[in-house]
Design an enzyme around this catalytic site. Structure first.
Site, PDB file in Angstrom:
ATOM      1  N   TYR A  77      37.786  41.217  48.794  1.00 40.11           N
ATOM      2  CA  TYR A  77      37.784  41.369  50.252  1.00 40.11           C
ATOM      3  C   TYR A  77      37.518  42.818  50.666  1.00 40.11           C
ATOM      4  O   TYR A  77      37.165  43.081  51.809  1.00 40.11           O
ATOM      5  CB  TYR A  77      39.114  40.900  50.866  1.00 40.11           C
TER       6      TYR A  77
ATOM      7  N   ASP B  22      47.041  28.520  51.525  1.00 43.16           N
ATOM      8  CA  ASP B  22      46.681  27.427  52.445  1.00 43.16           C
ATOM      9  C   ASP B  22      47.004  26.087  51.801  1.00 43.16           C
ATOM     10  O   ASP B  22      47.524  25.178  52.439  1.00 43.16           O
ATOM     11  CB  ASP B  22      45.173  27.456  52.777  1.00 43.16           C
TER      12      ASP B  22
ATOM     13  N   ASP C 128      42.146  27.702  38.862  1.00 40.84           N
ATOM     14  CA  ASP C 128      41.753  26.301  39.087  1.00 40.84           C
ATOM     15  C   ASP C 128      42.880  25.365  38.658  1.00 40.84           C
ATOM     16  O   ASP C 128      43.214  24.401  39.355  1.00 40.84           O
ATOM     17  CB  ASP C 128      40.423  25.966  38.374  1.00 40.84           C
TER      18      ASP C 128
ATOM     19  N   ASP D 282      44.811  33.803  49.051  1.00 42.55           N
ATOM     20  CA  ASP D 282      44.370  33.261  50.345  1.00 42.55           C
ATOM     21  C   ASP D 282      44.209  31.749  50.234  1.00 42.55           C
ATOM     22  O   ASP D 282      44.710  30.977  51.063  1.00 42.55           O
ATOM     23  CB  ASP D 282      43.037  33.933  50.715  1.00 42.55           C
TER      24      ASP D 282
ATOM     25  N   LYS E 222      41.828  34.378  36.657  1.00 44.33           N
ATOM     26  CA  LYS E 222      40.703  33.625  36.079  1.00 44.33           C
ATOM     27  C   LYS E 222      40.237  34.431  34.876  1.00 44.33           C
ATOM     28  O   LYS E 222      39.106  34.890  34.789  1.00 44.33           O
ATOM     29  CB  LYS E 222      39.604  33.442  37.150  1.00 44.33           C
TER      30      LYS E 222
HETATM   31  C1  IPM Z   1      44.716  34.670  56.101  1.00 46.01           C
HETATM   32  C2  IPM Z   1      43.394  34.497  56.791  1.00 46.01           C
HETATM   33  C3  IPM Z   1      42.661  35.829  56.777  1.00 46.01           C
HETATM   34  C4  IPM Z   1      42.487  36.227  55.318  1.00 46.01           C
HETATM   35  C5  IPM Z   1      41.335  35.845  57.519  1.00 46.01           C
HETATM   36  C6  IPM Z   1      41.503  35.451  58.975  1.00 46.01           C
HETATM   37  C7  IPM Z   1      40.647  37.176  57.418  1.00 46.01           C
HETATM   38  O1  IPM Z   1      42.677  33.488  56.182  1.00 46.01           O
HETATM   39  O2  IPM Z   1      45.540  35.473  56.581  1.00 46.01           O
HETATM   40  O3  IPM Z   1      44.952  33.991  55.106  1.00 46.01           O
HETATM   41  O4  IPM Z   1      41.537  35.813  54.671  1.00 46.01           O
HETATM   42  O5  IPM Z   1      43.330  36.942  54.822  1.00 46.01           O
HETATM   43 MG    MG Z   2      43.735  32.412  54.732  1.00 47.92          MG
END
Ligand code: IPM
Ligand code: MG
Length: 355
Positions: free
Chosen positions: A138, A249, A221, A245, A189
């Protein structure tokens, strides 16, 4: 206790307003909280042509903690990368050196049946995903577009971790594990990436300081698969920015909804930025539909980690548990026969449960 409040875009202002109400209760009861708002994300771009305006960054620097909503919206999608709302969040993390991102995935028993997994797989689940937040692909340089030797255009990014970056996040991981179930899983990985080979080597070295912690390593994975196969095998997961990230989620859905997942992003001195792990959900913005609980729980994390106000944090968390027990549900966690409420009513219910 100075708090910079950056509501952002989409559902951001709505969910932040609910956290505001909750903090107001604590203030009335004697906590010395001072809140000041500033624009960021798309709102920052609209106000000052910059997703992280200078004045907002200044306020955030001066504050002890930052409470954020969410950023982004379709109207900003065509902007150049450095003007996009997401750059506001990436830059504030970098500027404030908030390298440790804590994303606890904890299942409230009241919500076990709202999970996309079978209730018995997630009941009692309590895992912590620790995501490195200021390095990796990133932020790595070089990045960009170029034309290769064959005359074809290509895009590229750089995955990169320095030794000190790995050491400091690994330390946070081991320390978190010490306070919990003493199990740390480092996700990488290593079978493919040089960055991951280095990551694993350094994590192993840091592990020598923490003989009480049981360390294991897992490919990303496989970790993605194990999270939905048997999530309770994990205690603390430590991983890099991109893998974290994605896995956070995924883990959020175990808790019933991404609308339930709070987060803390800390620097070396526990100054922190607190925000829900979800996005700005432009499709439901302004409709009183968003779940404010991740933001309210983020405020609880703020009281715990930055302000050492464990009792106030517990008071908020207990109130959230209580409203779930009373059957209050926003659309994302709604199940039949529950009390379906909007964003504002959910905020009011939490406030009432705190009394
Ligand atoms: C998160 C979000 C952010 C990230 C985006 C909005 C830049 O997905 O906080 O997980 O990738 O960190
Ligand atoms: Mg995110």
């Amino acid at each position: 206790m100075k708090i910079a409040v950056l509501a952002g875009d989409g559902i951001g202002p709505e969910i932040i307003a609910q956290a505001h109400k909750v903090l107001e209760v604590l203030r009335r009861d004697g906590l010395k909280l001072e809140l000041e708002a500033a624009p960021y994300g798309g709102a920052g771009y609209d106000a000052h042509g910059d997703p992280l305006p200078e004045s907002t960054l200044k306020l955030a620097r001066a504050a002890d903690a930052v409470l954020c909503g969410a950023v982004g919206g379709p109207q900003y999608d065509a902007l150049p990368r450095e003007k996009r709302p997401e750059q506001g969040i990436l830059r504030i993390r970098k500027e404030l050196q908030l390298f440790a991102n804590l994303r606890p995935a904890k299942v409230f028993e009241e919500l076990a049946s709202a999970s996309s997994l079978k209730p018995e797989l997630v009941a009692g689940l309590d895992i912590l995903i620790l995501r490195e937040l200021t390095g990796d692909i990133y932020f790595g340089e070089p990045r960009g577009r170029r034309t290769n030797a064959r005359g074809e255009r290509e895009g590229y990014d750089t995955m990169l971790y320095s030794e000190s970056e790995i050491r400091r996040i690994a330390d946070v991981g081991f320390q978190a594990a010490m306070k919990r179930g003493k199990k740390l899983t480092s996700v990488d990985k290593e079978n493919v990436l040089e960055t991951s080979r280095f990551w694993r080597e350094i994590v192993k070295d840091v592990a020598k300081k923490y003989p009480q912690v049981e360390l294991s390593h897992m490919y990303v994975d496989n970790a993605a698969m194990q999270l939905v196969r048997n999530p309770k095998q994990f205690d603390v997961i430590v991983t890099g920015n991109m893998f974290g990230d994605i896995l956070s989620d995924e883990a959020s859905m175990l808790t019933g909804s991404i609308g339930m997942l709070p987060s803390a992003s800390l620097d070396a001195n526990n100054k922190g930025l607190y925000e829900p792990a979800h996005g700005s959900a432009p499709d439901i913005a302004g409709k009183n539909l968003a779940n404010p609980l991740a933001t309210i729980l983020s405020a609880a994390m703020m009281l715990r980690y930055t302000f050492n106000e464990e009792e106030a944090a517990k008071r908020i968390e207990a109130a959230v548990k209580k409203v779930l027990g009373q059957g209050y549900r926003t659309a994302d966690i709604y199940e039949t026969e529950m009390r379906r409420v909007g964003t504002i009513e959910m905020g009011d219910a939490v406030v009432a449960a705190m009394q």
